[in-house]
Enzyme design. Structure first.
Site: not given
Ligand code: HSE
Length: 401
Positions: A124, A129, A131, A200
């Site tokens: 996660e 980060g 969230i 990301k």
């Protein structure tokens, strides 16, 4: 009692230990068992640290200790993280990581191993980060076809663009400020050239579309060419410039890119300032959703890793299914993508030539800037690039979202 080994005692690793040791009680309640840090692997010693006695320098000690059920990887980089994580999963241990390079490159393979071994590989914290964004993609938006993801995925560059917008400062001044605040690295290429955001969006896209999206295939452009003047034009147009990592499914084709974009001030991502991140997801049934919070920093990121530790404990001996097939998702060339562009040219450029090249355009003016600036109609990227070639000199061009 669940024993955890934390690999890497830097900012995030030490944060994970802090979260696990500060919130012991609530974590035990939610996990159903007490969670204790038994080892910390790092090359360095930490004399005087409260966890000094847990520090080891040899992964072999962790590997051999049968009491270790979960490995937390916060070393960063691909090696030796990949080797250690793979070994841990093959031993049937749960793994929680914050390492985006590792996940972007080997996510599909590590999930497959976790599945075979009835354990979990959770990550996660590798995007956004603190969230919660990956779990919603994996477990909540399961009835939707995701049609678009668009995110402010890098806190450092968002901080810089916010400062450029609010204080009218240059890219160089904003970078200096970000470095002084400890956001940007001394060698900030990963942030300002968009490489961090690229990894990301590769992870988000792989999860959203269920197949491997290689970050090497994603068109990536950073914010190094954005100037204080561009920001003034954006304000005059009622827009903001944001570094967006985006991917979408359009007419059966998939596109992914990282680049600075002009977005309307009415767009929910335009209000995302400073080091905050936000990820906008559009599903064919749920419509628009947005996830917002601290995309970087010690405790927010550590909180997401520790939550994955809790999930590993709760799902001991049971694999949480994550759809991320190793088969590569073919991405279409962005040269076929259609959008509008904002263009700045020297003042002596003829409007007639501009119209010949771009057709109908919408002029933009800012007091004190003696230039020809305009927004094109919707055009394919390849047609735009072709039109631009007709001019000896352009000052800048920015895509509109
Ligand atoms: N350098 C990254 C950022 C840290 O600024 O967002 C989190 O990945």
């Amino acid at each position: 009692m669940i024993n955890v080994a934390v690999l890497g005692y830097g900012t995030i690793g030490s944060g994970v230990v802090e979260v696990l040791q500060t919130n012991t009680e609530v974590i035990a309640k939610r996990a159903g068992e007490e969670v204790s840090v038994k080892y910390i692997l790092d090359l360095r010693d930490f004399p005087g640290d409260v966890n000094e006695d847990k520090v080891v320098h040899d992964y072999g000690i962790i590997e051999k200790d049968e009491d270790i059920q979960i490995v937390v990887e916060c070393m960063g980089g691909v090696e030796p993280a990949y080797t250690f994580v793979k070994k841990a999963l093959l031993q049937g241990r749960g793994v929680a990581t914050s390492n985006k390079e590792l996940v972007a490159k080997y996510g599909a393979e590590l999930i497959e191993i976790a599945d075979e071994k009835n354990t979990n590989f959770l990550f996660e914290a590798s995007v956004g980060g603190g969230i919660p964004i990956l779990r919603p993609l994996i477990s909540s938006l399961t009835a939707d076809v995701v049609e678009k993801i668009s995110g402010i995925l890098n806190g450092t560059t968002n901080y810089m663009l916010t400062k450029m917008e609010e204080a009218g400062i240059s890219f160089e001044e904003a970078l200096k400020e970000a470095q002084e605040k400890g956001y940007a690295e001394l060698h900030p290429e990963a942030d300002v050239e968009g490489y961090d955001a690229c990894r990301k969006i590769a992870i988000l896209s792989s999860l959203a579309y269920g197949q491997q999206v290689d970050y090497e295939d994603i068109y990536t452009e950073g914010i190094t060419k954005i100037t204080a003047e561009d920001i003034r034009y954006a304000a005059a147009m009622g827009k903001s410039i944001k570094l967006l990592g985006s991917s979408m499914k359009k007419n059966g084709k998939y596109y992914a890119m990282v680049c600075p974009m002009l977005i309307d001030n009415s767009h929910p991502l335009s209000g995302v300032k400073d080091v905050f991140n936000a990820i906008f997801v559009h599903g064919n049934m749920v419509d628009d959703t947005m996830f917002y919070g601290k995309g970087a920093g010690k405790l927010p990121t550590a909180s997401a890793v520790a939550a994955d530790v809790v999930a590993c404990v709760k799902h001991k001996g049971e694999h949480i299914s994550i759809l991320w097939d190793r088969t590569k998702l073919p991405l279409s060339d962005i040269s076929d993508f259609e959008r509008k562009y904002f263009v700045r040219m020297p003042v002596q450029t003829d409007w007639e030539r501009i119209h010949e090249a771009f057709g109908q355009v919408e002029p933009v003016a800012v007091d004190g800037l003696d230039e020809k600036a305009f927004i094109t109609g919707v055009m394919k990227e390849k047609d735009f690039n072709h039109a631009i070639l007709r001019f000896e000199c352009i000052i800048n061009r920015i895509r509109l979202d």
